[in-house]
Enzyme design. Sequence first.
Site, PDB file in Angstrom:
ATOM      1  CB  ILE A 199     -55.759  44.579  24.707  1.00 14.67           C
ATOM      2  CG1 ILE A 199     -56.043  45.941  24.050  1.00 14.67           C
ATOM      3  CG2 ILE A 199     -56.657  43.495  24.129  1.00 14.67           C
ATOM      4  CD1 ILE A 199     -57.447  46.432  24.124  1.00 14.67           C
ATOM      5  N   GLY A 200     -54.180  43.158  27.041  1.00 13.73           N
ATOM      6  CA  GLY A 200     -53.714  41.934  27.695  1.00 13.73           C
ATOM      7  C   GLY A 200     -53.687  40.733  26.776  1.00 13.73           C
TER       8      GLY A 200
ATOM      9  N   GLY B 124     -46.113  55.404  16.649  1.00 15.59           N
ATOM     10  CA  GLY B 124     -46.620  56.736  16.336  1.00 15.59           C
ATOM     11  C   GLY B 124     -46.575  57.126  14.870  1.00 15.59           C
TER      12      GLY B 124
ATOM     13  CB  CYS C  89     -44.870  38.323  27.270  1.00  9.27           C
ATOM     14  SG  CYS C  89     -45.685  38.630  25.712  1.00  9.27           S
TER      15      CYS C  89
ATOM     16  N   GLY D 234     -49.939  51.446  13.707  1.00  7.01           N
ATOM     17  CA  GLY D 234     -50.775  50.892  14.766  1.00  7.01           C
ATOM     18  C   GLY D 234     -51.903  51.812  15.166  1.00  7.01           C
ATOM     19  CB  THR D 235     -52.073  54.306  17.919  1.00  2.00           C
ATOM     20  OG1 THR D 235     -51.593  53.370  18.897  1.00  2.00           O
ATOM     21  CG2 THR D 235     -53.064  55.231  18.577  1.00  2.00           C
TER      22      THR D 235
ATOM     23  CB  THR E   8     -47.222  49.995  24.242  1.00  4.03           C
ATOM     24  OG1 THR E   8     -47.204  48.744  24.937  1.00  4.03           O
ATOM     25  CG2 THR E   8     -48.229  49.926  23.113  1.00  4.03           C
TER      26      THR E   8
ATOM     27  CE  LYS F  33     -44.396  45.407  18.497  1.00  7.54           C
ATOM     28  NZ  LYS F  33     -45.809  45.380  18.206  1.00  7.54           N
TER      29      LYS F  33
ATOM     30  CG  ASN G  75     -45.536  40.754  22.011  1.00  8.32           C
ATOM     31  OD1 ASN G  75     -44.660  41.429  22.523  1.00  8.32           O
ATOM     32  ND2 ASN G  75     -46.825  40.911  22.287  1.00  8.32           N
TER      33      ASN G  75
HETATM   34  C1  LIG Z   1     -54.808  48.328  21.308  1.00 13.39           C
HETATM   35  C2  LIG Z   1     -53.413  47.827  21.050  1.00 13.39           C
HETATM   36  C3  LIG Z   1     -53.174  46.465  21.063  1.00 13.39           C
HETATM   37  C4  LIG Z   1     -51.882  45.987  20.830  1.00 13.39           C
HETATM   38  N1  LIG Z   1     -51.660  44.628  20.813  1.00 13.39           N
HETATM   39  C5  LIG Z   1     -50.423  44.153  20.523  1.00 13.39           C
HETATM   40  C6  LIG Z   1     -50.194  42.763  20.412  1.00 13.39           C
HETATM   41  O1  LIG Z   1     -51.100  41.937  20.528  1.00 13.39           O
HETATM   42  N2  LIG Z   1     -48.919  42.359  20.143  1.00 13.39           N
HETATM   43  C7  LIG Z   1     -47.882  43.235  19.961  1.00 13.39           C
HETATM   44  O2  LIG Z   1     -46.742  42.807  19.706  1.00 13.39           O
HETATM   45  N3  LIG Z   1     -48.084  44.560  20.026  1.00 13.39           N
HETATM   46  C8  LIG Z   1     -49.321  45.036  20.306  1.00 13.39           C
HETATM   47  N4  LIG Z   1     -49.527  46.390  20.353  1.00 13.39           N
HETATM   48  C9  LIG Z   1     -48.401  47.310  20.119  1.00 13.39           C
HETATM   49  C10 LIG Z   1     -48.379  47.798  18.670  1.00 13.39           C
HETATM   50  O3  LIG Z   1     -48.196  46.747  17.755  1.00 13.39           O
HETATM   51  C11 LIG Z   1     -47.231  48.830  18.475  1.00 13.39           C
HETATM   52  O4  LIG Z   1     -45.987  48.224  18.737  1.00 13.39           O
HETATM   53  C12 LIG Z   1     -47.371  50.033  19.396  1.00 13.39           C
HETATM   54  O5  LIG Z   1     -48.725  50.383  19.599  1.00 13.39           O
HETATM   55  C13 LIG Z   1     -46.622  51.260  18.852  1.00 13.39           C
HETATM   56  O6  LIG Z   1     -47.106  51.617  17.580  1.00 13.39           O
HETATM   57  P1  LIG Z   1     -48.259  52.750  17.345  1.00 13.39           P
HETATM   58  O7  LIG Z   1     -47.842  53.941  18.137  1.00 13.39           O
HETATM   59  O8  LIG Z   1     -48.295  52.963  15.876  1.00 13.39           O
HETATM   60  O9  LIG Z   1     -49.528  52.157  17.874  1.00 13.39           O
HETATM   61  C14 LIG Z   1     -50.811  46.892  20.576  1.00 13.39           C
HETATM   62  C15 LIG Z   1     -51.074  48.262  20.571  1.00 13.39           C
HETATM   63  C16 LIG Z   1     -52.354  48.747  20.790  1.00 13.39           C
HETATM   64  C17 LIG Z   1     -52.594  50.229  20.738  1.00 13.39           C
END
Ligand SMILES: Cc1cc2nc3c(=O)[nH]c(=O)nc-3n(C[C@H](O)[C@H](O)[C@H](O)COP(=O)(O)O)c2cc1C
Length: 315
Positions: A82-83, A256, A142, A277-278, A204, A176, A139
């Site tokens: 997403i960026g 996860g 970056c 999250g996901t 991630t 984070k 976060n």
């Molecule tokens: C689509 C998407 C967007 C994300 N955007 C951010 C973000 O803006 N800032 C951040 O710290 N982590 C972001 N993450 C990471 C999640 O907060 C989380 O740390 C990571 O996905 C692992 O958790 P999960 O497996 O439950 O998704 C994003 C993850 C996903 C899938």
Amino acid sequence: MSSPDPDARAADLDCTVAVGSLSLRSAVMTASGTAGHGTEFGDFMDLSALGAMVVKSLAAQPWEGNPTPRLRPTAKGMLNSIGLQGPGVMAWSRDQLPGLMAAGVTTVVSIWGRTVEEYREAAELIAEHGHGVVAIEVNLSCPNLEGGRHLFAHDPELAAEVIRATDVAGLPRWAKLSANTDRLVDVSAAVATAGAEAVTLINTLLAMVIDTERAQPALGAGGGGLSGPAIHPVAVRAVYEVHAALPDLPIVGVGGIDSAETAVEMLMAGASAVQVGTATFRDPAAPEKIRLGLEQWCRSHDVHAVAELKGIAHV
Ligand SMILES: Cc1cc2nc3c(=O)[nH]c(=O)nc-3n(C[C@H](O)[C@H](O)[C@H](O)COP(=O)(O)O)c2cc1C
């Protein structure tokens, strides 16, 4: 804790957990970037019953994010690039924060930057405009534009510098971090010394999918971040190792989590609280279902306080 007994019912269950100086009503929160910037998910769950809603990362300025495509399903997970698209702290404070406050949502704002100065700027804007925000999640995954684009989260000194710079917010800060480094414990110790009240583990994992028909990376940005059940064991190990090395440092576990059991696993590894999250992409009500499932799990295992689970997998 006694052995599982589905019929057992605790007389009452204390669902509150502490993360540093904050007391949260539940151990379950949304993960940054996966539940919007405001009350978008309010139709699917009671956002005010969550431990907190962690807003998608915001920079001091609006940011467009990466070229499309930005999402790709993978085996047991998802790849995204997403960026960090977002409206910037000021527009968010004006357009989204009032709705979150009106809905009684415990709001944690995630911030990001490309230089130490950009993080400071975002933190200053939160101090000025973020009335009602209870904490900032910084976060650190970056690229540092001033340092060869290495991630802040991979360098203990640089990560600590960002945490010191964001002190201007006057709010508790959670760092984070990333598990794409073998220095996770060093970085955790450094940010704690610099003033972070907790670490959020993990962001991630660096990953890529190739579109074989086009003979090119599938995502517009090339690589992306892997999330979902595929990374859960990596996240559990990260939490376990940081808790073993730094038992007094509060940890928010993420990676996860898609069920009460995976949340319990993270708490037993050493997390004080968890983020979902996901799982929310598959089921928008997942954070609420996991919150209720965790309570049910505790009742059926004769656990009287969710906080009792923290770190009990350590011998
Ligand atoms: C689509 C998407 C967007 C994300 N955007 C951010 C973000 O803006 N800032 C951040 O710290 N982590 C972001 N993450 C990471 C999640 O907060 C989380 O740390 C990571 O996905 C692992 O958790 P999960 O497996 O439950 O998704 C994003 C993850 C996903 C899938």
